[in-house]
Enzyme design. Structure first.
Site, PDB file in Angstrom:
ATOM      1  N   LYS A 163      16.639 -27.332  41.663  1.00 53.40           N
ATOM      2  CA  LYS A 163      15.444 -27.328  42.526  1.00 53.40           C
ATOM      3  C   LYS A 163      14.610 -26.072  42.274  1.00 53.40           C
ATOM      4  O   LYS A 163      13.382 -26.129  42.196  1.00 53.40           O
ATOM      5  CB  LYS A 163      15.873 -27.411  43.993  1.00 53.40           C
ATOM      6  CG  LYS A 163      16.517 -28.755  44.336  1.00 53.40           C
ATOM      7  CD  LYS A 163      17.241 -28.691  45.667  1.00 53.40           C
ATOM      8  CE  LYS A 163      17.839 -30.036  46.030  1.00 53.40           C
ATOM      9  NZ  LYS A 163      18.759 -29.965  47.176  1.00 53.40           N
ATOM     10  N   VAL A 218      19.660 -42.950  49.142  1.00 55.35           N
ATOM     11  CA  VAL A 218      18.202 -42.779  49.108  1.00 55.35           C
ATOM     12  C   VAL A 218      17.486 -44.126  48.912  1.00 55.35           C
ATOM     13  O   VAL A 218      16.540 -44.458  49.647  1.00 55.35           O
ATOM     14  CB  VAL A 218      17.776 -41.779  47.999  1.00 55.35           C
ATOM     15  CG1 VAL A 218      16.269 -41.552  48.037  1.00 55.35           C
ATOM     16  CG2 VAL A 218      18.518 -40.454  48.152  1.00 55.35           C
ATOM     17  N   GLU A 224       8.489 -35.446  45.118  1.00 52.51           N
ATOM     18  CA  GLU A 224       8.596 -34.671  46.369  1.00 52.51           C
ATOM     19  C   GLU A 224      10.018 -34.700  46.917  1.00 52.51           C
ATOM     20  O   GLU A 224      10.498 -33.716  47.511  1.00 52.51           O
ATOM     21  CB  GLU A 224       7.619 -35.253  47.411  1.00 52.51           C
ATOM     22  CG  GLU A 224       7.403 -34.400  48.620  1.00 52.51           C
ATOM     23  CD  GLU A 224       6.796 -33.036  48.271  1.00 52.51           C
ATOM     24  OE1 GLU A 224       7.548 -32.048  48.397  1.00 52.51           O
ATOM     25  OE2 GLU A 224       5.629 -32.941  47.894  1.00 52.51           O
ATOM     26  N   GLY A 262      13.516 -32.540  50.751  1.00 54.83           N
ATOM     27  CA  GLY A 262      12.763 -33.752  51.113  1.00 54.83           C
ATOM     28  C   GLY A 262      11.948 -33.646  52.401  1.00 54.83           C
ATOM     29  O   GLY A 262      10.829 -34.143  52.463  1.00 54.83           O
TER      30      GLY A 262
HETATM   31  P1  NAP Z   1      24.042 -42.755  45.589  1.00 55.68           P
HETATM   32  O1  NAP Z   1      24.192 -43.018  47.041  1.00 55.68           O
HETATM   33  O2  NAP Z   1      25.269 -42.459  44.794  1.00 55.68           O
HETATM   34  O3  NAP Z   1      23.270 -44.002  44.943  1.00 55.68           O
HETATM   35  C1  NAP Z   1      23.104 -44.170  43.572  1.00 55.68           C
HETATM   36  C2  NAP Z   1      22.644 -45.590  43.313  1.00 55.68           C
HETATM   37  O4  NAP Z   1      22.404 -45.751  41.919  1.00 55.68           O
HETATM   38  C3  NAP Z   1      23.649 -46.660  43.715  1.00 55.68           C
HETATM   39  O5  NAP Z   1      23.011 -47.721  44.373  1.00 55.68           O
HETATM   40  C4  NAP Z   1      24.221 -47.157  42.378  1.00 55.68           C
HETATM   41  O6  NAP Z   1      24.575 -48.530  42.378  1.00 55.68           O
HETATM   42  C5  NAP Z   1      23.027 -46.952  41.466  1.00 55.68           C
HETATM   43  N1  NAP Z   1      23.419 -46.772  40.070  1.00 55.68           N
HETATM   44  C6  NAP Z   1      24.217 -45.813  39.540  1.00 55.68           C
HETATM   45  N2  NAP Z   1      24.314 -45.967  38.203  1.00 55.68           N
HETATM   46  C7  NAP Z   1      23.552 -47.053  37.882  1.00 55.68           C
HETATM   47  C8  NAP Z   1      23.258 -47.727  36.689  1.00 55.68           C
HETATM   48  N3  NAP Z   1      23.750 -47.319  35.523  1.00 55.68           N
HETATM   49  N4  NAP Z   1      22.452 -48.795  36.752  1.00 55.68           N
HETATM   50  C9  NAP Z   1      21.950 -49.220  37.933  1.00 55.68           C
HETATM   51  N5  NAP Z   1      22.191 -48.624  39.108  1.00 55.68           N
HETATM   52  C10 NAP Z   1      22.983 -47.545  39.085  1.00 55.68           C
HETATM   53  O7  NAP Z   1      23.063 -41.535  45.315  1.00 55.68           O
HETATM   54  P2  NAP Z   1      21.922 -40.986  46.292  1.00 55.68           P
HETATM   55  O8  NAP Z   1      22.531 -39.996  47.228  1.00 55.68           O
HETATM   56  O9  NAP Z   1      21.125 -42.094  46.814  1.00 55.68           O
HETATM   57  O10 NAP Z   1      21.069 -40.105  45.243  1.00 55.68           O
HETATM   58  C11 NAP Z   1      20.191 -40.700  44.328  1.00 55.68           C
HETATM   59  C12 NAP Z   1      19.321 -39.632  43.698  1.00 55.68           C
HETATM   60  O11 NAP Z   1      18.612 -38.942  44.722  1.00 55.68           O
HETATM   61  C13 NAP Z   1      20.075 -38.545  42.924  1.00 55.68           C
HETATM   62  O12 NAP Z   1      19.272 -38.120  41.853  1.00 55.68           O
HETATM   63  C14 NAP Z   1      20.192 -37.418  43.950  1.00 55.68           C
HETATM   64  O13 NAP Z   1      20.310 -36.136  43.337  1.00 55.68           O
HETATM   65  C15 NAP Z   1      18.881 -37.557  44.645  1.00 55.68           C
HETATM   66  N6  NAP Z   1      18.825 -37.009  45.987  1.00 55.68           N
HETATM   67  C16 NAP Z   1      19.746 -37.341  46.904  1.00 55.68           C
HETATM   68  C17 NAP Z   1      19.666 -36.836  48.190  1.00 55.68           C
HETATM   69  C18 NAP Z   1      20.675 -37.162  49.251  1.00 55.68           C
HETATM   70  O14 NAP Z   1      20.638 -36.499  50.293  1.00 55.68           O
HETATM   71  N7  NAP Z   1      21.560 -38.117  49.049  1.00 55.68           N
HETATM   72  C19 NAP Z   1      18.611 -35.975  48.510  1.00 55.68           C
HETATM   73  C20 NAP Z   1      17.667 -35.649  47.541  1.00 55.68           C
HETATM   74  C21 NAP Z   1      17.781 -36.168  46.293  1.00 55.68           C
HETATM   75  P3  NAP Z   1      25.783 -49.107  43.304  1.00 55.68           P
HETATM   76  O15 NAP Z   1      25.372 -48.873  44.726  1.00 55.68           O
HETATM   77  O16 NAP Z   1      25.841 -50.547  42.979  1.00 55.68           O
HETATM   78  O17 NAP Z   1      27.003 -48.336  42.921  1.00 55.68           O
HETATM   79  N1  HSE Z   2      22.981 -32.694  47.635  1.00 48.84           N
HETATM   80  C1  HSE Z   2      21.693 -32.237  47.986  1.00 48.84           C
HETATM   81  C2  HSE Z   2      21.787 -31.252  49.124  1.00 48.84           C
HETATM   82  C3  HSE Z   2      20.836 -33.412  48.404  1.00 48.84           C
HETATM   83  O1  HSE Z   2      22.854 -31.160  49.747  1.00 48.84           O
HETATM   84  O2  HSE Z   2      20.823 -30.549  49.394  1.00 48.84           O
HETATM   85  C4  HSE Z   2      19.400 -33.025  48.619  1.00 48.84           C
HETATM   86  O3  HSE Z   2      18.795 -32.673  47.413  1.00 48.84           O
END
Ligand code: NAP
Ligand code: HSE
Length: 430
Positions: free
Chosen positions: A207, A15, A131, A136
């Site tokens: 959610k 994200v 949001e 999303g």
């Molecule tokens: P992700 O790809 O695992 O990215 C997490 C990021 O956070 C990474 O860059 C990681 O650093 C960093 N991080 C983790 N622990 C940290 C710490 N202690 N200090 C500083 N940085 C830290 O996760 P994501 O999929 O982007 O999701 C992020 C958020 O968005 C979550 O809350 C998730 O539920 C939400 N979300 C995700 C999606 C989706 O489709 N992926 C959709 C809606 C909502 P490194 O890269 O250096 O490891």
């Molecule tokens: N893991 C979540 C999903 C990301 O699959 O819907 C979006 O919130």
């Protein structure tokens, strides 16, 4: 031109990197829409050396997420680390307390601590926008908080987890197995860091708790949200559902009836041909019922880089324009503890799959137990023959009180001829 709107981003994964890409690729468009530039001043992630596929050369790197909140002159921080506790929560609290607005995609954090965080935002005079946390690609938070603010909302429900919908529809269309398709959803960036949150229903519950709070003005409450995921479902269930004229969907449903609220998450059988049944891939669907609008349904991608980052950027543009509304649409002092409805008192048709020993009298035993619990059966299917061995018996019931079918299943699970825990899915006709 107005002063730039200065932001910091914590988390540069799927994200976070997606947000940077949109801010950079659409810089001119965003400046026109926001009335000022949105300037990325500082970032934070665990590994400063990792290639994120974006240019971060103009940004300051800080060591810990809370360091972002300490930077003077920052207008907002974006929290896209994840997790209900720890670094994400510390950052959001620190920023709000300092009066710095927060944009987050973190539904786990908000479902667990949203009510308290709304208080932090109000006391700090900051906004907390999210949001991206729910579907999303569908602006459902804005719909409930603003677009439909003139309605008494009676229901909000839908497909809220992209990973589960991707798994269920890919299994149905290709016959591939669960683990293989889950791995693909992870590779596509759809799944949570711990994919058990997706497939066991927690993510949908997080959610839904937020949608319930927005729709009915009650505190998010995971303790009164019965939840079941999809990990126990088999290709057989998907095929039987199809034969009976249904598709299996993991649904989150919140309804208000006679002043009480029912919220629950579980896989359901949706009639093939209903618009919700045709929502496939990682798409989400949200239906909102209100006393003035009647009913509206929106479909959009709910997981992955693009749709999630799009929602984060939309929130940033709103903040840069000076838009500022309470987190749940009303002041937190006006939010109540809900009166929750008992899910066991609902009446629905149910799908049941039993794995039984193939021997004389089994169907009679099943019928007797169903009769004793007031459950009327509409369809019974038994395919194949394997004397003494396990075979599936699939049942579709007429409308039944949930408590009765659950009691019948408990009894059935205890008899010798039933060799596996029964699977039971509700039929949802909306
Ligand atoms: P992700 O790809 O695992 O990215 C997490 C990021 O956070 C990474 O860059 C990681 O650093 C960093 N991080 C983790 N622990 C940290 C710490 N202690 N200090 C500083 N940085 C830290 O996760 P994501 O999929 O982007 O999701 C992020 C958020 O968005 C979550 O809350 C998730 O539920 C939400 N979300 C995700 C999606 C989706 O489709 N992926 C959709 C809606 C909502 P490194 O890269 O250096 O490891
Ligand atoms: N893991 C979540 C999903 C990301 O699959 O819907 C979006 O919130």
């Amino acid at each position: 031109m107005n002063e730039p709107f200065k932001i910091g981003i914590a988390g540069l994964g799927t994200v976070g990197a997606g947000v940077v890409k949109i801010l950079q690729n659409h810089a001119d468009l965003i400046t026109k829409r926001a009335g000022r530039t949105i300037e990325l001043v500082a970032v934070c992630a665990r590994d400063q050396k990792k290639d994120r596929g974006v240019d971060l050369s103009q940004c300051e790197w800080v060591d810990t997420p809370t360091d972002l909140a300490a930077i003077d002159g920052l207008d907002a921080v974006v929290e896209v680390i994840g997790g209900a506790e720890g670094a994400a929560k510390d950052l959001v609290e620190a920023a709000l307390d300092k009066g710095v607005s927060v944009v987050t995609a973190n539904k786990a954090l908000l479902a667990c601590h949203g009510f308290d965080l709304a208080g932090h935002a109000e006391q700090g005079g900051a906004a907390l926008y999210y949001e991206a946390a729910v579907a999303g690609g569908i602006p459902v938070i804005k719909d409930l908080r603003e677009g439909f603010a003139g309605n008494g909302i009676t229901g909000v429900y839908g497909i809220l987890n992209g990973t589960c919908n991707y798994i269920l529809t890919t299994m149905q269309e290709t016959g591939r197995d669960f683990a293989d398709v889950l791995k693909e959803a992870q590779d596509l960036g759809y799944a949570e860091a711990d994919p058990a949150f997706d497939i066991e229903g927690n993510d949908t519950a997080h959610k839904l708790a937020l949608l319930t709070a927005l729709a009915f003005g009650v505190k998010p409450d995971l303790d009164h949200l019965p939840m079941k995921g999809i990990s126990h479902l088999t290709a057989e269930d998907i095929a039987y559902a199809e034969e009976l004229g249904y598709r299996i969907k993991l649904l989150g449903i919140a309804r208000q009836v006679d002043g009480k609220i029912l919220q629950m998450v579980e896989p359901c059988l949706v009639t093939a041909g209903h618009p919700m049944a045709d929502v496939s891939d990682a798409f989400n669907a949200v239906c909102i019922e209100g006393d003035a609008i009647d009913r509206g349904m929106a479909v959009g991608r709910g997981a992955g880089e693009g749709p999630t980052a799009s929602a984060v950027v939309a929130d940033l543009i709103d903040l840069a324009r000076g838009h500022h509304v309470p987190m749940f649409g009303i002041h937190s002092a006006q939010m109540k503890d809900a009166q929750w409805m008992d899910a066991d008192e609902m009446y629905r048709g149910f799908y049941v799959r039993l794995t039984v020993r193939d021997q004389p009298g089994v169907l009679a035993d099943i019928s007797a137990i169903m009769r004793d619990h007031n459950v009327s059966m509409e369809v019974v299917l038994q395919r194949g023959h394997d004397t003494g061995g396990p075979v599936a018996v699939t049942i579709k019931t007429h409308k039944t009180r949930r408590a009765d079918i659950m009691a019948a299943l408990e009894k059935l699970a205890g008899i010798d001829s039933v060799v596996e825990a029964p699977t039971c899915l509700r039929m949802e006709g909306f």
